[in-house]
Motif scaffolding. Structure first.
Motif, mmCIF file in Angstrom:
data_model
loop_
_atom_site.group_PDB
_atom_site.id
_atom_site.type_symbol
_atom_site.label_atom_id
_atom_site.label_comp_id
_atom_site.label_asym_id
_atom_site.label_seq_id
_atom_site.Cartn_x
_atom_site.Cartn_y
_atom_site.Cartn_z
ATOM 1 N N UNK A 174 30.052 40.045 30.492
ATOM 2 C CA UNK A 174 30.388 39.286 29.292
ATOM 3 C C UNK A 174 31.079 40.208 28.276
ATOM 4 N N UNK A 175 31.879 39.580 27.444
ATOM 5 C CA UNK A 175 32.455 40.332 26.327
ATOM 6 C C UNK A 175 31.320 40.596 25.335
ATOM 7 N N UNK A 176 31.113 41.873 24.935
ATOM 8 C CA UNK A 176 29.958 42.178 24.081
ATOM 9 C C UNK A 176 30.025 41.481 22.736
ATOM 10 N N UNK A 177 31.216 41.202 22.290
ATOM 11 C CA UNK A 177 31.333 40.585 20.980
ATOM 12 C C UNK A 177 31.169 39.084 21.018
ATOM 13 N N UNK A 178 32.058 38.436 21.817
ATOM 14 C CA UNK A 178 32.050 36.964 21.819
ATOM 15 C C UNK A 178 31.118 36.370 22.861
ATOM 16 N N UNK A 179 30.606 37.236 23.742
ATOM 17 C CA UNK A 179 29.797 36.796 24.893
ATOM 18 C C UNK A 179 30.592 35.849 25.792
ATOM 19 N N UNK A 180 31.922 36.006 25.765
ATOM 20 C CA UNK A 180 32.750 35.224 26.681
ATOM 21 C C UNK A 180 32.761 35.866 28.052
ATOM 22 N N UNK A 181 33.081 35.069 29.046
ATOM 23 C CA UNK A 181 33.024 35.526 30.439
ATOM 24 C C UNK A 181 34.136 36.513 30.748
ATOM 25 N N UNK A 182 33.787 37.650 31.364
ATOM 26 C CA UNK A 182 34.777 38.634 31.783
ATOM 27 C C UNK A 182 34.844 38.763 33.296
ATOM 28 N N UNK A 183 33.707 38.740 33.935
ATOM 29 C CA UNK A 183 33.715 38.863 35.411
ATOM 30 C C UNK A 183 32.404 38.350 36.014
ATOM 31 N N UNK A 184 32.479 38.046 37.312
ATOM 32 C CA UNK A 184 31.261 37.766 38.089
ATOM 33 C C UNK A 184 31.369 38.543 39.386
ATOM 34 N N UNK A 185 30.220 38.919 39.930
ATOM 35 C CA UNK A 185 30.236 39.602 41.226
ATOM 36 C C UNK A 185 29.005 39.158 42.016
ATOM 37 N N UNK A 186 29.257 38.551 43.146
ATOM 38 C CA UNK A 186 28.156 38.118 44.014
ATOM 39 C C UNK A 186 27.910 39.188 45.070
ATOM 40 N N UNK A 187 26.665 39.504 45.281
ATOM 41 C CA UNK A 187 26.285 40.453 46.326
ATOM 42 C C UNK A 187 25.665 39.655 47.467
ATOM 43 N N UNK A 188 26.247 39.792 48.652
ATOM 44 C CA UNK A 188 25.779 38.992 49.788
ATOM 45 C C UNK A 188 24.765 39.777 50.618
ATOM 46 N N UNK A 189 24.132 39.079 51.517
ATOM 47 C CA UNK A 189 23.025 39.706 52.263
ATOM 48 C C UNK A 189 23.491 40.873 53.135
ATOM 49 N N UNK A 190 24.698 40.847 53.611
ATOM 50 C CA UNK A 190 25.146 41.960 54.470
ATOM 51 C C UNK A 190 25.820 43.070 53.652
ATOM 52 N N UNK A 191 25.735 42.933 52.322
ATOM 53 C CA UNK A 191 26.319 43.966 51.474
ATOM 54 C C UNK A 191 27.733 43.649 51.025
ATOM 55 N N UNK A 192 28.301 42.606 51.534
ATOM 56 C CA UNK A 192 29.636 42.199 51.089
ATOM 57 C C UNK A 192 29.559 41.801 49.619
ATOM 58 N N UNK A 193 30.679 41.978 48.905
ATOM 59 C CA UNK A 193 30.707 41.651 47.477
ATOM 60 C C UNK A 193 31.952 40.839 47.194
#
Lengths: 229, 1158
Positions: A174-193
């Motif tokens: 999140x953006x620290x100021x506005x708390x707007x979305x900057x990124x997402x990252x999913x971690x999968x069971x086999x380590x894939x991201x």
């Protein structure tokens, strides 16, 4: 193996789900409440993003671009690829996943008596657009909060064991100021991201209703799941 | 005796209980047959299933794996264990094998797709899809299977449409796991199964402690289900039920007995008798039926509740008549007990027609128990309680008739009004709430409150099996034909799914072996396997890592091996999954044919099986209900109708009055109405098993209506007296019956419990109606201006049917009963001629004779003597030879003598003056007399059936005067006695050119009278049926005066006859012969037809010459009658075994009026 492998990419394309969520252990309660508060003012949302898939089976990451639209309370559209190779449209109680190259449309009825992967998928979707802090806390917990390179990073863990079978961890930036979305990252069971970085964010701007229409070319192959209307 | 004990012990030792729930079902039903076949062919149907529910998937998985591992090492207990399908570990084996089974065209497509020129393009498209797809499953598949080898055509069909959860060992969230355990001995009996299960529980508990480590087990729950667990629990539950219900029934019986009689020793003997009956019956059941079904063990308490009635009857009789010997008591109660046992046993045997084998066995055991109980009561219990305890006068026998117990009109009408209110209430309730519903489910066949059943329900719920599951079996001579039939089934199943009849289905088509395809595909697979290195380099070039190569390498290696090594393609996939899936989906029958197994899910709110194409068998517990119900309802309807007809007949035979028959039927109808009302109010339903209660209640309750109405007759409507005698007895018997039925209300088998609850409720309803309402109805319909006065005759009649058989102390068996006959009246043809003139075997069938009221049952006509029985006998006699007919008749006579020993006693008493008082000789002659009568009956039936026996004429001088007298046409009076084959005399006379007139009394029914007269006429013999018509006598005189021949019998006592002497004893003889002699002067010839070694022979005794002045007055006629009788004494002494007298012939006992014997 198949079951294990297919879980790797569960939730792919729905990395926004943590962005609009809320919930958490007590130490992070204030951050969560602020995030929910900021999200509650978000009635419309439009962004471009770049998605990088670090798959364990491949030696090089796969990169693609896409766009996302959201309109409260229950409409969104997700396009991946240029031109789009996969499109997900939610309108009301229906979710439609389109594969233009394969000329295939899969529809899911939300709120129906779904079971198995369909149910998990819908659960994650609903988690992305929480109605209340209690809803979100019922689905996720925050395991860590940190700041890195100007991004407020929330490490989340799905509470549902079934959801964890697909995706053991989720990272929201999140953006620290506005708390707007900057990124997402999913971690999968086999380590894939699967990492999605958002840019050109537009909030509360008018969005054409055409984007959320569920029309499907009648010549396409249509797959209905359970009680899809 | 010791031999009997040994036999019982041996039978009990070899007793085996069949605990298979399938044994409860009719084997003839196709779906049941399929279930049986399924259970026999598929070992998984007999496995133990252990369920594990934990807080987290990891915990559940670890514990399930640990349990499977620990149990798998116990080779002394377990054949094998499994906690998942093994598909992940065996994916390469399975996919490689699955490609081999596909059509060769599919392999060609695969080979084209992987051609060297196209593979780069394929891999590029794959990468693009990997980068953009939203489908998680597709990402996984494309990442680890870039060559698309997992895309086996049709393999996705392994997951049934509508089935979200395809893993049979895990819930979707992974917190619920299943471990299947194949026992070392899947056919172990239930006790062994219980022990085995206990040991398995021990191993599981150890595993749980080791892996989970929380002794309180709050977060982890382990349960046991599947065939072995359900079977062991059911059978052991039934064993407990048996013990507790028998104990409870005995306790209630003891309580009732103690409250009534307060005597300890008889009570102890009663308990011993019941236990003896139970053990002997169980032993007999073991001998006759072999293996007993557990549900049939419910017979014990039902039987005890019924058998105790017999003991109560005997004991009550004993107390009521303290002066009588054991033999007299036994003689008095035996007919009632044996008839009751026979009819009730017949009712229970009718359960055979209910269509459920478990109930059939229960019916058979109960029927056997009733017969055994009757015998034990008569020959074991009674001798032991004889003479014990003081008699209590006043418990029925000392009732003062005409006491002020007859209710007034107000009370009667109050009761009738109560009836109307009750009926209105019943109608109202049934109209509002409806009739009790009939449940179509097969649940009643299963145990209730069962931990194993609950575990099964949880398993179904956790695995997402919310619908009904049925098995689909397909048979064929080879795998290809089975596969073809699966394909044929798919359109029908799809149609059924569209119409909602089927929710989903799983067919093993995609993992079904097709050897012909395998052989054809072997070469193609070999070529592809040989290109493994090429594919590897191409994948690396396309950016895939070594992870992505593993699956393809494994599959290609197998193809290469199968084509190169000569071992060929296996029938089933190699690896863990293959070893699991093969026995799950296929079986081989003894004849080598293949059976494939699929699964069909139907909606939970829909009953019955969907209709599929022929050749496909479908079966499942959950869908059996409608088919079973249709069968049982049909059978119960027929059974109820048959029993209702039989009951109407019984009521008619008992009452001979339609008003009372209607009252009896009305009482039963209202009782059932009340039962339905109670069921409707309590929400109880009919099911497969308790439907059978309808005929059962009918059969066991009808006697209540008979007892009460006969008691009302006997007591002249005195309700107080009826209550003190019959009412109390009925209450006791009903209490025992209710205890017998009701004690199974807590049975672990839901169906048995409901059956017994309905039976007990039915008995209560019957009791309420019969004791409280029926008397009022009866009194309303039988009002008389001055009230009713009890009739001695009716009392005697009713005594036979009273449940305790004691009220009035049935002294009708004593010769003094003759004294109860009406006093002397003016002579009529009916009184004097009919019994004597009768040519028929009135001895056993004296229904038409004017029996004095109060005669013993032995002096009454046999119920067997009726038009239908006689007609049937004639038909049989016409169709089979004399020897077999005689054999059967002799056997029947032996049985009759065993059942009615009172008849034999009576014959002995009649013969005592003839043959002397030596007991052994008397006994022997009496028995010979009975068997001789059987021979006589055979000759008579054959004669009336048109088959003449040759009758020889004895070379005696009497024939010449007889011919002369006939020729002179001055009238001939032929007199004879009940000696030998006297009926053959008529046709013999016809042969001699004489057409005699035989005087006969009316038979028990007019049809029989007509039938027999017609038979005589066929042989040239006229019949004159005499009765109360005084002009009949005129006709006889006219016939004699015209020179005719009239035949009559002399030796039947008549209450209003003249006191003559016969064998030195006073004898109330008919004066008919003397009167006719006085009126006509006819010549009198004594004649007999006896049977010697060569057959029947007619003997003409010397003419009785007289002067008409010798018969002018009554005293002279008495003397003359004595003279006539004396002419027969010598021939009777020569053939006492042929003197057929089955009614008391001596005025006041064998010794007459204190006159000593000759």
């Amino acid at each position: 193996m198949i079951r294990g492998l297919r879980n790797i990419a569960a939730g792919l394309g729905f990395s926004l789900l943590g962005v609009f969520g809320e919930g958490v252990p007590d130490p992070h309660e204030s951050i969560l409440r602020s995030w929910i508060e900021a999200s509650s003012h978000l009635t419309r949302f439009e962004a471009e993003f770049r998605q990088t898939r670090h798959l364990k089976a491949l030696t090089q990451p796969l990169v693609s671009t896409g766009r996302v639209w959201f309109s409260a309370p229950d409409q969104f559209r997700w396009e991946l690829g240029d031109p789009p190779q996969s499109v997900a449209v939610r309108s009301g109680d229906t979710l439609l996943i389109l594969s233009p190259r394969l000329r295939r449309a899969e529809s899911y009825a939300l709120g129906g008596n779904l079971t198995g992967p369909g149910r998990d998928l819908m659960g994650l979707l609903e988690g992305a657009f929480p109605r209340s802090i209690e809803d979100w806390k019922g689905r996720f917990e925050i395991t860590a909060v940190s700041t890195n390179q100007g991004v407020l990073r929330l490490d989340l863990r799905p509470r549902s064991p079934a959801a964890r079978k697909l995706m053991p961890a989720l990272i929201v930036g999140l953006d620290p100021g506005s708390l707007g979305l900057r990124l997402t990252e999913m971690v999968m069971v086999d380590g894939s991201r699967i990492r999605s970085e958002f840019g050109t964010l537009r909030t509360n701007a008018p969005i054409s209703p055409e984007l959320f229409r569920l029309d499907v070319d009648p010549t396409w192959k249509r797959i209905r799941n359970d009680s899809t209307p | 005796m010791p031999l009997g004990v040994l036999l019982v012990v041996w039978s009990l030792y070899r007793l085996r209980l069949d605990s298979d729930p399938l044994s409860l079902l009719p084997a003839g039903l196709p779906s049941v047959a399929t279930l049986r076949e399924h259970q026999a062919l598929f070992p998984s149907a007999r496995e133990l299933l252990i369920t594990v529910k934990a807080g987290t998937p990891e915990e559940a998985s670890a514990l399930a794996e640990g349990i499977a591992w620990d149990l798998g090492r116990r080779k002394d207990l377990v054949e094998s264990t499994r906690w998942d399908t093994g598909f992940r570990e065996s994916i390469a084996d399975t996919v490689a094998w699955a490609w081999a089974q596909r059509a060769p065209m599919d392999l060609e497509v695969l080979e084209q797709r992987l051609e060297a020129g196209r593979i780069a393009q394929e891999l590029a498209a794959c990468r693009e899809r990997l980068a953009t797809t939203l489908d998680p499953a597709e990402i996984a598949r494309l990442a680890y299977d870039p060559l698309g080898l997992l895309d086996v055509p049709g393999l996705s069909g392994m997951e049934a449409p509508g089935r979200a959860q395809a893993d049979p060992f895990s819930s979707s969230d992974g917190t619920f796991r299943v471990v299947s355990v194949a026992p070392l001995n899947p056919s172990m009996p239930y006790r062994e199964a219980a022990v085995w299960l206990g040991r398995i529980r021990g191993v599981v508990e150890e595993a749980r402690q080791r892996i989970v480590g929380n002794p309180d087990g709050k977060t982890v729950r382990v349960a046991f289900t599947g065939y072995v667990a359900i079977m062991a629990e059911t059978a052991n539950g039934m064993e407990r039920d048996l013990t507790s219900s028998v104990t409870l029934t005995l306790a209630v019986i003891c309580l009732l007995f103690w409250v009534t009689h307060r005597s300890l020793k008889p009570l102890a003997w009663l308990v011993v008798s019941l236990l003896l009956t139970f053990l002997v019956t169980l032993a007999l059941g073991s001998l006759v039926l072999g293996e007993l079904n557990v549900i049939s063990c419910g017979f014990a308490s039902v039987m005890m509740g019924l058998v105790v009635d017999y003991a109560l009857v005997g004991y009550q009789e004993m107390r009521a008549c303290p002066g009588r010997s054991l033999g007299q008591i036994r003689t008095a109660v035996m007919p009632g007990i044996l008839w009751s046992a026979a009819t009730t046993a017949g009712t229970f045997l009718s359960l055979h027609f209910a269509g459920l084998p478990g109930l059939s066995e229960l019916g058979t055991l109960t029927a056997m128990g009733l017969v055994v109980g009757a015998i034990v009561t008569l020959f074991w219990f009674l001798p032991r309680v004889a003479g014990r305890g003081p008699a209590r006068v006043g418990e029925g026998e000392g009732l003062e008739l005409g006491e002020a117990g007859v209710p007034g009109p107000f009370a009667r009408w109050l009761a009738v009004a109560g009836t109307c209110v009750l009926m209105g209430f019943a109608v109202g309730v049934l109209a509002l709430k409806g009739w009790p519903r009939i449940e179509g489910a097969s649940d009643p066949l299963m145990p209730r409150n069962s931990a194993s059943q609950e575990a099964m329900e949880e398993l179904r719920s956790e695995l997402g099996r919310t619908h009904k599951t049925s098995w689909l079996l397909v048979r064929g001579p080879d795998p290809e034909s089975v596969h073809a039939r699966f394909a044929e089934a798919v359109p029908g199943l799809e149609d059924a799914r569209r119409t909602g009849a089927v929710v989903g289905f799983q067919l093993p088509s995609v993992i079904w072996p097709l050897p012909t395809h395998s052989r054809t595909n072997q070469a193609t697979l070999g070529r592809l396997g040989g290109r493994a290195d090429e594919f590897r380099s191409r994948l690396l070039e396309a950016g895939y890592g070594s992870n992505a190569l593993h699956l393809a390498d494994s599959i290609l290696q197998r193809w290469h091996r199968w084509s190169g090594s000569g071992e060929g393609i296996p029938t089933w996939p190699e690896g863990v999954f293959g070893r699991w899936v093969a026995p799950m989906t296929s079986a081989r029958d003894r004849d080598g044919s293949w059976i494939g197994r699929g699964l069909v899910e139907t909606p939970s709110n829909r009953e019955g099986f969907p209709s599929l194409s022929s050749g496909i068998q479908i079966a499942g517990w959950e869908n059996l209900g409608p088919e079973l119900l249709a069968r049982v309802v049909g059978r119960v309807r027929v059974l109820t109708a048959a029993i209702a007809i039989a009951l109407t007949l019984c009521l008619w035979l008992a009452f001979r009055r339609w008003t009372e028959v209607v009252l009896g039927l009305g009482a039963l109808a209202l009782s059932f109405g009340l039962l339905f009302t109670v069921m409707s109010l309590t929400g109880a339903t009919w099911n497969l098993l308790n439907l059978v209660a309808i005929p059962l209640i009918l059969g066991t309750s009808v006697d209540s209506t008979i007892h009460v109405q006969l008691a009302l007759r006997r007591q002249g409507g005195d309700l107080r007296a009826v209550w003190r005698s019959t009412g109390v007895a009925l209450l006791l018997c009903a209490g025992a019956n209710i205890a017998g039925f009701g004690s199974l209300a807590w049975s672990s088998n839901a169906g048995l419990a409901s059956l017994d609850l309905v039976c007990a409720g039915g008995v209560v309803c019957v009791l309420v109606v019969v004791l409280l309402l029926l008397p009022a109805w009866w009194l309303v319909l039988h009002r008389r201006p001055k009230g009713l006065s009890p009739s001695p005759g009716l009392q005697a009649e009713a005594n036979d049917l009273t449940p305790n058989g004691s009220s009035g102390c049935t002294n009708d068996l004593t010769p003094n009963a003759m004294g109860q006959s009406p006093g002397p009246k003016p002579w009529t043809m009916k009184e004097d001629l009919s019994p004597d003139a009768s040519e028929e075997p009135k001895d056993l069938s004296p229904g038409a004779t004017p029996i004095p009221k109060g005669l013993s049952p032995a002096s009454k006509p046999s119920h067997l003597y009726g038009v239908w029985a006689w007609w049937i006998a004639l038909q049989v006699a016409r169709r089979i030879g004399r020897r077999p007919l005689a054999g059967v008749t002799r056997l029947g006579m032996r049985l009759y003598m065993a059942v009615r020993p009172d008849r034999l006693d009576l014959v002995r008493e009649n013969l005592r003056p003839v043959v002397g008082g030596e007991a052994s000789r008397l006994r022997a002659i009496a028995k010979a007399n009975g068997l001789g009568f059987a021979e006589k009956l055979v000759d008579l039936w054959r004669l009336e059936a048109g088959i003449r026996s040759r009758v020889r004429l004895a070379p005696e001088a009497g024939w010449h005067p007889f011919r002369e007298a006939v020729a002179s046409r001055k009238g001939v009076l032929l007199v004879t006695v009940h000696l030998g084959n006297w009926e053959l005399g008529g046709p013999l006379l016809a042969d001699l050119g004489v057409r005699p007139l035989v005087l006969s009394a009316a038979e028990p029914d007019s049809g029989l009278t007509t039938l027999r007269a017609a038979a005589r006429a066929h042989h040239g013999v006229d019949t004159l049926v005499v009765g109360s018509d005084p002009f009949a006598f005129v006709e006889v005189i006219r016939r004699l005066q015209e020179g005719g021949v009239v035949a009559l019998l002399l030796d039947r006592p008549v209450g209003s006859g003249v006191e003559s002497r016969f064998f030195g004893r006073p004898f109330m003889a008919s004066p008919a012969a003397a009167e006719l002699a006085r009126a006509t002067g006819a010549r009198i010839f004594p004649m007999v037809v006896i049977r010697d070694a060569e057959g029947p022979v007619a003997r003409a005794l010397p003419e009785v010459v007289y002067d008409r002045s010798n018969v002018a007055d009554r005293e002279l006629r008495r003397t003359f009658t004595t003279r006539l009788l004396a002419t027969f004494e010598e021939v009777i002494r020569e053939h006492p075994e042929q003197w057929f007298q089955f009614v008391p012939v001596w005025k006041s006992g064998p010794s007459g009026d204190g006159v000593s014997g000759p």
